[in-house]
Design an enzyme around this catalytic site. Structure first.
Site, PDB file in Angstrom:
ATOM      1  N   TYR A  33      49.921  44.415  39.553  1.00 32.81           N
ATOM      2  CA  TYR A  33      50.172  45.510  38.623  1.00 32.81           C
ATOM      3  C   TYR A  33      49.957  46.853  39.303  1.00 32.81           C
ATOM      4  CZ  TYR A  33      45.135  46.441  37.893  1.00 32.81           C
ATOM      5  OH  TYR A  33      43.814  46.781  38.062  1.00 32.81           O
ATOM      6  N   ARG A  52      52.432  50.672  47.385  1.00 27.78           N
ATOM      7  CA  ARG A  52      51.387  49.650  47.247  1.00 27.78           C
ATOM      8  C   ARG A  52      51.914  48.435  46.475  1.00 27.78           C
ATOM      9  NH1 ARG A  52      45.866  51.453  44.642  1.00 27.78           N
ATOM     10  NH2 ARG A  52      47.130  51.363  42.746  1.00 27.78           N
ATOM     11  N   ARG A 101      53.672  23.816  33.823  1.00 25.30           N
ATOM     12  CA  ARG A 101      52.524  24.315  34.589  1.00 25.30           C
ATOM     13  C   ARG A 101      52.404  23.525  35.884  1.00 25.30           C
ATOM     14  NH1 ARG A 101      46.930  22.919  34.895  1.00 25.30           N
ATOM     15  NH2 ARG A 101      45.622  24.724  35.387  1.00 25.30           N
ATOM     16  N   LYS A 149      46.619  44.255  44.547  1.00 26.77           N
ATOM     17  CA  LYS A 149      46.289  44.682  43.171  1.00 26.77           C
ATOM     18  C   LYS A 149      46.745  43.614  42.177  1.00 26.77           C
ATOM     19  CE  LYS A 149      46.237  48.929  40.419  1.00 26.77           C
ATOM     20  NZ  LYS A 149      44.806  48.937  40.152  1.00 26.77           N
ATOM     21  N   GLU A 181      33.226  48.878  45.711  1.00 25.19           N
ATOM     22  CA  GLU A 181      33.916  49.865  44.868  1.00 25.19           C
ATOM     23  C   GLU A 181      33.446  49.716  43.433  1.00 25.19           C
ATOM     24  OE1 GLU A 181      38.197  48.988  45.033  1.00 25.19           O
ATOM     25  OE2 GLU A 181      37.725  46.866  45.163  1.00 25.19           O
ATOM     26  N   LEU A 205      40.303  47.880  47.144  1.00 26.58           N
ATOM     27  CA  LEU A 205      41.678  48.307  46.907  1.00 26.58           C
ATOM     28  C   LEU A 205      41.899  49.658  47.596  1.00 26.58           C
ATOM     29  CD1 LEU A 205      44.248  47.507  45.258  1.00 26.58           C
ATOM     30  CD2 LEU A 205      43.516  49.229  43.625  1.00 26.58           C
TER      31      LEU A 205
HETATM   32  N1  PDD Z   1      42.425  50.600  38.798  1.00 25.89           N
HETATM   33  N2  PDD Z   1      39.640  49.910  42.981  1.00 25.89           N
HETATM   34  C1  PDD Z   1      39.937  49.055  41.982  1.00 25.89           C
HETATM   35  C2  PDD Z   1      39.261  47.734  41.941  1.00 25.89           C
HETATM   36  C3  PDD Z   1      40.861  49.435  40.996  1.00 25.89           C
HETATM   37  O1  PDD Z   1      41.171  48.578  39.995  1.00 25.89           O
HETATM   38  C4  PDD Z   1      41.466  50.723  41.060  1.00 25.89           C
HETATM   39  C5  PDD Z   1      42.481  51.177  40.058  1.00 25.89           C
HETATM   40  C6  PDD Z   1      41.106  51.579  42.122  1.00 25.89           C
HETATM   41  C7  PDD Z   1      41.706  52.949  42.283  1.00 25.89           C
HETATM   42  O2  PDD Z   1      43.061  52.889  42.670  1.00 25.89           O
HETATM   43  P1  PDD Z   1      44.094  54.043  42.268  1.00 25.89           P
HETATM   44  O3  PDD Z   1      43.510  55.315  42.740  1.00 25.89           O
HETATM   45  O4  PDD Z   1      45.325  53.691  42.993  1.00 25.89           O
HETATM   46  O5  PDD Z   1      44.226  54.002  40.764  1.00 25.89           O
HETATM   47  C8  PDD Z   1      40.203  51.127  43.068  1.00 25.89           C
HETATM   48  C9  PDD Z   1      43.428  50.938  37.787  1.00 25.89           C
HETATM   49  C10 PDD Z   1      43.445  52.365  37.437  1.00 25.89           C
HETATM   50  C11 PDD Z   1      43.255  50.012  36.597  1.00 25.89           C
HETATM   51  O6  PDD Z   1      42.991  48.846  36.843  1.00 25.89           O
HETATM   52  O7  PDD Z   1      43.445  50.429  35.453  1.00 25.89           O
END
Ligand code: PDD
Length: 285
Positions: A33, A52, A101, A149, A181, A205
């Site tokens: 996503y 990405r 499945r 992601k 993170e 990420l």
């Molecule tokens: N999340 N690290 C993780 C684990 C994340 O899920 C996200 C983003 C980030 C920051 O990435 P970016 O700057 O590209 O949004 C870092 C999104 C916003 C979410 O899951 O809603």
């Protein structure tokens, strides 16, 4: 009025949007996503999210279900149809819905990947936060490919719930003594005006907001060091903050109940937020 959402080639009212129970996103979390923020009706940092997304798909050997131009057009059309001024666009691609499945990946010529997109309106998203957030620390027990992601967000959700139960807004995850993170954001500390954040690897990420913020920080002659840091070092820092597409730059004022600096949003974090919003608006598409 209900939202208009996008599902596999169709724009539909949200209550009519349907996905098969055999969809591998639903059964196996076999999907990726992106979340792109919208400010003044424009897509922020779109190029980074596009690149990405392509990488996430390629790492999982999953097909892109539409062209780059089509995906951009769907983003814009959804923002327009739903009158989004401040908010975001959520995009999810899964390995589609095979006939049954099965752990093995389906043949992509028989089972096309599936594409779902919807908007979320969040008026006031860009307002300056009057307070910073509190975070707790939790062990990082996620899988080893956090650079992709994927929609496997159960542990991050559990982390948010642990934070909530402790009266905090988020959790910073720790592995081998160092912060990886936040549950849905990248984590930073500031020490003697130096910005410190973990280096990129499969452990975190590669945040699109992170890339932009570090670039703006360097352009503003701020010193940046990409390395891991411990919770103890963070508690002793002058400032702390997180970045993501949904929070931009958000100050952190306490970690495991230890106050950071004077307990107020830090100067560096607020300045970076200001620069990020200003530059992103200029470059928004
Ligand atoms: N999340 N690290 C993780 C684990 C994340 O899920 C996200 C983003 C980030 C920051 O990435 P970016 O700057 O590209 O949004 C870092 C999104 C916003 C979410 O899951 O809603």
């Amino acid at each position: 009025m209900s939202r208009t959402v996008y599902v596999n080639g169709e724009y539909l009212p949200e209550e009519d949007a349907k996905i098969s129970i055999f969809d591998r996103g639903f059964l196996m979390a076999d999907g990726v996503y992106e979340v792109t923020s919208v400010l003044e009706g424009k897509l922020v940092d779109y190029e980074g999210h596009k690149v990405r997304l392509a990488r996430s798909l390629s790492e999982l050997d999953m097909a892109m279900p539409a062209t780059e131009d089509e995906i951009l057009e769907i983003h814009r059309e959804l923002v327009r149809l739903n009158d989004v001024v401040e908010g975001g666009v959520y995009l999810q691609i899964t390995r589609g819905a095979p006939a049954d499945r099965d752990f093995a990946f389906p043949d992509p010529d028989v089972t096309p990947s599936s594409l779902v997109m919807f908007t979320q309106s969040k008026p006031g998203l860009a307002a300056t936060p009057s307070e910073g957030i509190k975070v707790i620390s939790i062990p990082d027990v996620r899988w080893g490919r956090r650079d992709i992601k994927t929609v496997q967000l159960l542990y991050p959700s559990m982390g948010k719930m642990m934070a909530k139960a402790a009266g905090a807004a988020d959790a910073w995850m720790v592995e081998d003594g160092l912060v990886t993170e936040g549950t849905s954001n990248n984590a930073y500390i500031v020490k003697g005006r130096k910005i410190i954040t973990r280096e990129l690897s499969n452990d975190i990420l590669s945040g699109i907001t992170r890339a932009a913020v570090l670039r703006f920080a360097k352009e503003a002659q701020m010193e940046v060091e990409e390395r891991g840091f411990s919770i103890e070092e963070a508690q002793d820092a002058d400032e702390a903050f997180v970045t993501s597409a949904t929070t931009f730059v958000l100050p952190v004022v306490s970690i495991d109940d230890a106050q950071i600096g004077d307990g107020k949003p830090g100067e560096v974090a607020l300045r970076l937020r200001e620069i990020y919003l200003e530059e992103s608006l200029k470059a928004g598409i």
